[in-house]
Design an enzyme around this catalytic site. Structure first.
Site, PDB file in Angstrom:
ATOM      1  CG  ASP A  27     -51.358  -8.672   3.448  1.00  0.00           C
ATOM      2  OD1 ASP A  27     -52.707  -8.609   3.613  1.00  0.00           O
ATOM      3  OD2 ASP A  27     -50.628  -9.455   3.297  1.00  0.00           O
TER       4      ASP A  27
HETATM    5  C1  GLC Z   1     -50.881 -12.893   3.584  1.00  0.00           C
HETATM    6  C2  GLC Z   1     -52.216 -12.057   5.291  1.00  0.00           C
HETATM    7  C3  GLC Z   1     -51.085 -11.629   5.910  1.00  0.00           C
HETATM    8  C4  GLC Z   1     -49.604 -12.395   6.449  1.00  0.00           C
HETATM    9  C5  GLC Z   1     -48.926 -12.107   4.978  1.00  0.00           C
HETATM   10  C6  GLC Z   1     -47.602 -12.979   5.233  1.00  0.00           C
HETATM   11  O1  GLC Z   1     -52.312 -12.601   2.874  1.00  0.00           O
HETATM   12  O2  GLC Z   1     -52.799 -11.284   5.037  1.00  0.00           O
HETATM   13  O3  GLC Z   1     -51.327 -11.026   6.893  1.00  0.00           O
HETATM   14  O4  GLC Z   1     -48.723 -11.770   7.683  1.00  0.00           O
HETATM   15  O5  GLC Z   1     -49.931 -12.191   4.133  1.00  0.00           O
HETATM   16  O6  GLC Z   1     -48.687 -14.690   5.072  1.00  0.00           O
END
Ligand code: GLC
Length: 738
Positions: free
Chosen positions: A221
């Site tokens: 993430d």
């Molecule tokens: C965010 C979310 C994730 C997302 C990523 C990119 O923190 O938790 O689901 O795809 O960052 O935006």
């Protein structure tokens, strides 16, 4: 400080910016563009993690709405459409679907997750993944694992027992990997039992890759990785986003000083290479956004749930002269949730726009009281005069945008005091008010039991307006079923209105009893149960049959539409162990089918249940194996509206026989041999005499290799050896290439 050039293999998979990885020509690795999201292409080129300056794209209903359609084929079409739009935006990996479970209705991102149930989640996600990937765009299962809350999500430690982890939260990942072969999985921010997921060899390599047999790439993430070297060793492939040269320099340094084997980088290179070979980098054909809008409309129609229609006020007659409308969501609806899943809709038809466009013959008056208005007695009287003045009165209520969002959990399942008070005021003046809810997850309010007409519209995407009125005025027949329970009070929730057990930990103390499994187990009343939804049609279910075949059960029944309207019903099949020896759900969803039935038409529905449906994760055997015993089998139109029940005995296919026999060892409990059909007979042949000695029931809970030592005068060596010889014979018969 002059930096030594980074070894190209270190750049393979390394982040170049917020959304792209490096191109590494010497390894023939292209730059890969990853972007959100599960409900449509966010396509932001901004680096702000909750950016909203996105490209336009079709905004489909959020996952909690889509799961309420109970229509995997529809969800496949939506995945296919989103994948096509992603490709048109030059996106190679779409960061969705989110398949965390709704452990509690308080989860801030519940709108972005399908359900409280692993089976419904897995069916929806498998279809979505297949749809996305048919375009040569990677889908990304997220967030692996235990990201069921937003509170302190980047540091929180989630404590869970092994059975709950594998049987409930890993189960959707296991099923989707098996059924749809997603090319990417996203590792979550949190820790699990003290292990930081994105740097956990146990979770990423042993569990995800080896036990769940995932063969794709793992992305973190955004900002989840603290130690890039540890993450790499654990099996992570993409440490996103680019956050500084340190991400590659620390890897380079570890390689040079021997802290990191070159083989680790070679393995990552191979996975990234295999991954990029699956992607389609060709130019995309055009996107027909109007066609996608129609698909978004169909999805919204099939996701909207008719919760109450006690006085058959719905559908409204189109000759209705005038209607009164109250509430801000009529003009400013919530079509999606806040956070990284946010889409800039290609077009948005609000309820107000749709009413004017498609029902211009209907006169309406609109009232949108502010919070302060509700404190002013004079204005309250005006609201009540307005409410009294309309025979047909519609009140829009729901969850305000920032009450539920990525990064924010709720503290109560109740609507805001504003909406709760507004409903009380209006209901007092007109008990026939029709409530339309606009929210991403379960809610409760004072008059929820009393109102006689209510629709759950969820967050239904850009076509909300037209879809909603089509249902209200009956141009479409509602067919949605709740993908989550609507509990009555915060005190009914497994952990009450809180998540954290202490300063650092969330403890999954309810175990496998998520959602309806918890409320059923404790026999708690709820506002509306999982799987519930009404229709304008009426169906009769009969001619139920259950036939035992060699390695499966065949269940069939007949559904007849006894009304004058074509409609759809969702037949649901649940199973539960009849006499569990441990905490075990009374019923778990195993199969479902959504079927359309014309007026006075009868159709046959059939299900097959096989040994996999009798499996549960066994913490002794560290695997999913068939649970021996009698199961109750339920057929219904919701988790609590059960039309037929049967009892069936576990069935074992060759694989499950092997897995179970492998797990039977000399120090296994006697009852493991007794309850397992294949060894029950030899066990009884050897030890049934102990019943006369009055110790048979006692030894069942004892390890086999102890009872002869404990009761030498009752159990001879010959007797024990004789039994072990029989078990050995069975193993030889069933376990090939031992
Ligand atoms: C965010 C979310 C994730 C997302 C990523 C990119 O923190 O938790 O689901 O795809 O960052 O935006």
């Amino acid at each position: 400080m002059n930096h030594k050039p980074i070894d190209p293999i270190v750049l393979v998979g390394a982040a170049k910016d917020f959304w792209h990885t490096h191109e590494v020509k010497s390894y023939h690795i292209p730059s890969i563009h990853m972007n959100d999201g599960p409900h449509g292409v966010r396509g932001t080129n901004s680096s702000a993690i909750i950016a909203t300056k996105n490209k336009t794209a079709t905004c489909f209903p959020t996952s909690s709405a889509l799961a309420s359609s109970w229509n995997p084929d529809l969800i496949y079409q939506i995945g296919k459409a989103i994948g096509k739009e992603a490709k048109a935006h030059g996106i190679h990996a779409l960061l969705g679907p989110g398949i965390n479970l709704k452990r509690t209705p308080l989860g801030g991102r519940n709108f972005e997750y399908y359900s409280e149930d692993p089976c419904l989640t897995a069916e929806c996600a498998s279809s979505f993944v297949k749809g996305i990937q048919i375009n040569g765009v990677a889908a990304c299962l997220k967030h692996f694992i235990l990201n069921e809350q937003e509170i302190e999500r980047m540091t929180i430690n989630c404590m869970v027992d092994e059975k709950t982890l594998f049987q409930t939260y890993l189960w959707p990942f296991r099923e989707v990997i098996r059924k749809a072969h997603p090319w990417m999985v996203m590792a979550s921010y949190n820790q699990v039992n003290g292990d930081k997921v994105s740097e956990s060899t146990y979770l990423l390599t042993e569990v995800l890759r080896q036990q769940l047999q995932f063969d794709g790439v793992i992305v973190s993430d955004w900002g989840a990785v603290e130690n890039p070297v540890e993450a790499l060793k654990a099996g992570l492939d993409f440490d996103m986003p680019y956050m500084g040269e340190y991400q590659t320099e620390t890897i380079q340094k570890a390689l040079q000083n021997g802290d990191l084997d070159h083989e680790v980088l070679e393995a990552r290179y191979k996975r990234v290479k295999d991954f990029s070979n699956k992607l389609d980098f060709s130019n995309s054909q055009g996107v027909n956004y109007d066609q996608h809008y129609e698909l978004a409309y169909q999805a919204a129609v099939q996701s909207i749930v008719l919760l109450k229609n006690d006085k058959q006020l719905l559908p409204l007659n189109e000759t209705t002269e005038r209607i009164g409308i109250i509430g801000d969501f009529f003009r400013n609806p919530r079509i999606q949730g806040a956070g990284s899943s946010k889409v800039t809709p290609y077009k948005q038809i609000t309820p107000e726009m749709a009413l004017r466009k498609d029902y211009s013959h209907i006169q309406y008056s609109y009232l949108n009281p502010t919070q302060d208005d509700l404190k002013d007695d004079t204005y309250v009287q005006e609201i009540q005069a307005f409410a009294k003045n309309y025979k047909t009165l519609i009140l829009f209520a729901g969850l305000e945008e920032m009450i539920e969002s990525e990064g924010i959990d709720r503290h109560t399942i109740r609507l805001s005091s504003y909406y709760n008070q507004l409903i009380n005021i209006v209901y007092e003046a007109n008990q026939d008010v029709i409530i339309i809810l606009n929210n991403g997850t379960a809610v409760s309010f004072d008059k929820m039991k009393q109102v006689n007409s209510m629709i759950e519209a969820w967050l239904p995407g850009e076509a909300m307006g037209e879809a909603l009125w089509a249902i209200v005025f009956g141009r479409e027949n509602p067919s949605g079923k709740l993908s989550e329970t609507f509990p009555i009070s915060d005190l009914d929730l497994p952990m009450g209105p809180r998540f954290k057990m202490n300063e650092t930990d969330v403890v999954y103390s309810e175990g496998v009893l998520t959602g309806y499994k918890y409320y059923d187990y404790l026999n708690k009343p709820v506002h509306f149960e999982f799987g519930f939804g009404l229709s304008y049609s009426e169906f009769k279910l009969d001619n139920y049959q259950l036939i035992k075949k060699d390695k499966r059960y065949e269940i069939s029944l007949q559904i007849t539409n006894v009304s004058s309207r074509k409609g759809m019903e969702v037949i649901q099949l649940y199973m539960g162990l009849d006499q569990p020896s441990q905490i075990y759900p009374m019923k778990e969803l195993k199969r479902f089918i959504k079927i359309e039935v014309k007026p006075n038409q009868s159709r046959r529905v059939a299900f097959t249940v096989d040994s996999a449906d009798f499996e549960s994760y066994n913490t002794n055997l560290k695997d999913y194996v068939v649970v021996p015993g009698i199961f109750n089998l339920y057929i219904g139109t919701s988790s609590r509206r059960i039309h037929f029940t049967s009892q069936v005995e576990s069935i074992y296919d060759e694989m499950s026989i092997r897995k179970t026999l492998l797990g039977l060892r000399e120090n296994s409990l006697c009852k493991d041999f007794y309850y397992y059909p294949l060894t029950r007979e030899p066990f009884m042949e050897s030890f049934s005499y102990l019943k006369e000695e009055g110790v048979f029931d006692i030894i069942l809970d004892m390890p086999l290799n102890l009872i002869a030592r404990l009761f030498p005068d009752l159990i001879s060596k010959e007797c024990m050896d004789g039994f072990l010889k029989k078990v050995g014979g069975l193993k030889k018969q069933h376990i090939k290439n031992k």
